[in-house]
Design a protein around this motif. Structure first.
Motif, mmCIF file in Angstrom:
data_model
loop_
_atom_site.group_PDB
_atom_site.id
_atom_site.type_symbol
_atom_site.label_atom_id
_atom_site.label_comp_id
_atom_site.label_asym_id
_atom_site.label_seq_id
_atom_site.Cartn_x
_atom_site.Cartn_y
_atom_site.Cartn_z
ATOM 1 N N VAL A 271 0.850 -1.188 0.000
ATOM 2 C CA VAL A 271 0.000 0.000 0.000
ATOM 3 C C VAL A 271 0.889 1.243 0.000
ATOM 4 C CG1 VAL A 271 -1.731 1.274 1.321
ATOM 5 C CG2 VAL A 271 -1.810 -1.219 1.237
ATOM 6 N N ASP A 272 0.562 2.168 -0.855
ATOM 7 C CA ASP A 272 1.306 3.424 -0.924
ATOM 8 C C ASP A 272 0.764 4.331 0.176
ATOM 9 O OD1 ASP A 272 3.128 5.243 -1.836
ATOM 10 O OD2 ASP A 272 1.879 5.950 -3.475
ATOM 11 N N ARG A 273 1.470 4.386 1.291
ATOM 12 C CA ARG A 273 0.997 5.120 2.463
ATOM 13 C C ARG A 273 1.053 6.623 2.262
ATOM 14 N NH1 ARG A 273 1.265 2.734 7.814
ATOM 15 N NH2 ARG A 273 1.092 0.532 7.467
ATOM 16 N N LEU A 274 0.112 7.299 2.862
ATOM 17 C CA LEU A 274 0.105 8.763 2.886
ATOM 18 C C LEU A 274 0.587 9.281 4.226
ATOM 19 C CD1 LEU A 274 -3.315 9.418 1.119
ATOM 20 C CD2 LEU A 274 -1.026 9.527 0.124
ATOM 21 N N LEU A 275 0.347 8.518 5.296
ATOM 22 C CA LEU A 275 0.754 8.900 6.638
ATOM 23 C C LEU A 275 1.586 7.783 7.258
ATOM 24 C CD1 LEU A 275 -2.606 10.324 8.060
ATOM 25 C CD2 LEU A 275 -0.623 11.633 7.291
ATOM 26 N N TYR A 276 2.620 8.187 7.997
ATOM 27 C CA TYR A 276 3.506 7.242 8.652
ATOM 28 C C TYR A 276 3.531 7.510 10.150
ATOM 29 C CZ TYR A 276 5.405 6.123 4.064
ATOM 30 O OH TYR A 276 5.548 5.717 2.770
ATOM 31 N N THR A 277 3.625 6.454 10.944
ATOM 32 C CA THR A 277 3.871 6.624 12.365
ATOM 33 C C THR A 277 5.323 7.071 12.516
ATOM 34 O OG1 THR A 277 4.661 4.370 12.709
ATOM 35 C CG2 THR A 277 2.271 4.742 12.941
ATOM 36 N N PRO A 278 5.702 7.638 13.656
ATOM 37 C CA PRO A 278 7.105 8.001 13.844
ATOM 38 C C PRO A 278 8.059 6.815 13.666
ATOM 39 C CG PRO A 278 5.771 9.144 15.442
ATOM 40 C CD PRO A 278 4.858 8.179 14.734
ATOM 41 N N ASP A 279 7.685 5.642 14.135
ATOM 42 C CA ASP A 279 8.543 4.463 13.966
ATOM 43 C C ASP A 279 8.711 4.118 12.490
ATOM 44 O OD1 ASP A 279 9.002 4.160 16.672
ATOM 45 O OD2 ASP A 279 7.418 2.666 16.941
ATOM 46 N N GLU A 280 7.615 4.159 11.737
ATOM 47 C CA GLU A 280 7.679 3.858 10.306
ATOM 48 C C GLU A 280 8.495 4.909 9.565
ATOM 49 O OE1 GLU A 280 3.317 1.662 9.899
ATOM 50 O OE2 GLU A 280 3.485 3.829 9.601
ATOM 51 N N ALA A 281 8.325 6.177 9.942
ATOM 52 C CA ALA A 281 9.069 7.255 9.299
ATOM 53 C C ALA A 281 10.559 7.128 9.584
ATOM 54 C CB ALA A 281 8.545 8.612 9.762
ATOM 55 N N GLU B 154 12.179 4.395 10.191
ATOM 56 C CA GLU B 154 12.664 3.266 9.395
ATOM 57 C C GLU B 154 12.828 3.665 7.932
ATOM 58 O OE1 GLU B 154 11.330 -1.231 8.101
ATOM 59 O OE2 GLU B 154 10.444 -0.354 9.890
ATOM 60 N N ALA B 155 11.857 4.414 7.405
ATOM 61 C CA ALA B 155 11.932 4.856 6.007
ATOM 62 C C ALA B 155 13.137 5.763 5.774
ATOM 63 C CB ALA B 155 10.643 5.570 5.616
ATOM 64 N N LEU B 156 13.487 6.580 6.766
ATOM 65 C CA LEU B 156 14.616 7.495 6.640
ATOM 66 C C LEU B 156 15.940 6.852 7.054
ATOM 67 C CD1 LEU B 156 13.016 10.753 8.101
ATOM 68 C CD2 LEU B 156 13.491 10.249 5.695
ATOM 69 N N ALA B 157 15.872 5.652 7.591
ATOM 70 C CA ALA B 157 17.052 4.926 8.078
ATOM 71 C C ALA B 157 17.771 5.718 9.165
ATOM 72 C CB ALA B 157 18.005 4.590 6.933
ATOM 73 N N ILE B 158 16.968 6.265 10.102
ATOM 74 C CA ILE B 158 17.510 6.971 11.260
ATOM 75 C C ILE B 158 16.863 6.398 12.516
ATOM 76 C CG2 ILE B 158 17.967 9.103 9.984
ATOM 77 C CD1 ILE B 158 15.433 10.298 11.229
ATOM 78 N N GLY B 159 17.399 6.730 13.648
ATOM 79 C CA GLY B 159 16.846 6.265 14.908
ATOM 80 C C GLY B 159 15.564 6.998 15.273
ATOM 81 N N ARG B 160 14.781 6.336 16.092
ATOM 82 C CA ARG B 160 13.511 6.896 16.550
ATOM 83 C C ARG B 160 13.729 8.202 17.320
ATOM 84 N NH1 ARG B 160 10.373 5.534 21.229
ATOM 85 N NH2 ARG B 160 8.167 5.839 20.822
ATOM 86 N N GLU C 286 13.621 14.245 17.635
ATOM 87 C CA GLU C 286 14.364 15.501 17.733
ATOM 88 C C GLU C 286 14.074 16.399 16.528
ATOM 89 O OE1 GLU C 286 18.481 14.449 18.210
ATOM 90 O OE2 GLU C 286 18.120 13.531 20.172
ATOM 91 N N LEU C 287 14.029 15.805 15.332
ATOM 92 C CA LEU C 287 13.700 16.574 14.130
ATOM 93 C C LEU C 287 12.292 17.155 14.221
ATOM 94 C CD1 LEU C 287 15.139 14.179 11.387
ATOM 95 C CD2 LEU C 287 16.062 16.416 12.066
ATOM 96 N N MET C 288 11.366 16.374 14.755
ATOM 97 C CA MET C 288 9.991 16.846 14.908
ATOM 98 C C MET C 288 9.926 17.981 15.933
ATOM 99 S SD MET C 288 8.119 13.098 14.774
ATOM 100 C CE MET C 288 6.624 13.629 15.555
ATOM 101 N N ALA C 289 10.624 17.829 17.061
ATOM 102 C CA ALA C 289 10.602 18.844 18.123
ATOM 103 C C ALA C 289 11.232 20.150 17.653
ATOM 104 C CB ALA C 289 11.319 18.323 19.362
ATOM 105 N N ALA C 290 12.267 20.054 16.811
ATOM 106 C CA ALA C 290 12.944 21.251 16.311
ATOM 107 C C ALA C 290 12.159 21.924 15.191
ATOM 108 C CB ALA C 290 14.333 20.876 15.805
ATOM 109 N N GLY C 291 11.129 21.266 14.675
ATOM 110 C CA GLY C 291 10.358 21.828 13.574
ATOM 111 C C GLY C 291 10.976 21.560 12.215
ATOM 112 N N THR C 292 12.027 20.754 12.198
ATOM 113 C CA THR C 292 12.700 20.419 10.939
ATOM 114 C C THR C 292 11.864 19.460 10.110
ATOM 115 O OG1 THR C 292 14.797 20.659 12.092
ATOM 116 C CG2 THR C 292 14.861 19.537 9.975
#
Length: 67
Positions: free
Chosen positions: A9-19, A21-27, A32-38
């Motif tokens: 399924v081509d997702r439109l929304l991702y949970t933070p864990d899924e995001a 994983e998709a970015l290949a970064i840690g949770r 931190e990126l979300m809190a900084a507004g990045t």
């Protein structure tokens, strides 16, 4: 007996864990990126979700490493 495979399924929304994983970064880095507004996100009740377009926009904003 044959089993049919379906395309993912081509997702439109991702949970933070899924995001993360998709970015290949840690949770924690993702939070931190979300809190900084990045990295933008939306809240649905108590849940946070990241739009696919916001993930793509974040990746496009990353500067390439100099040669």
């Amino acid at each position: 007996m044959s089993t049919a495979t379906t395309a993912p399924v081509d997702r439109l929304l991702y949970t933070p864990d899924e995001a993360a994983e998709a970015l290949a970064i840690g949770r924690s880095t993702l939070y931190e990126l979300m809190a900084a507004g990045t990295l933008k996100y939306i809240k649905l009740g108590r849940c946070r979700r990241i739009r696919r377009t916001d993930l793509e926009r974040y990746v496009a904003s990353l500067a390439p490493l100099p040669n």
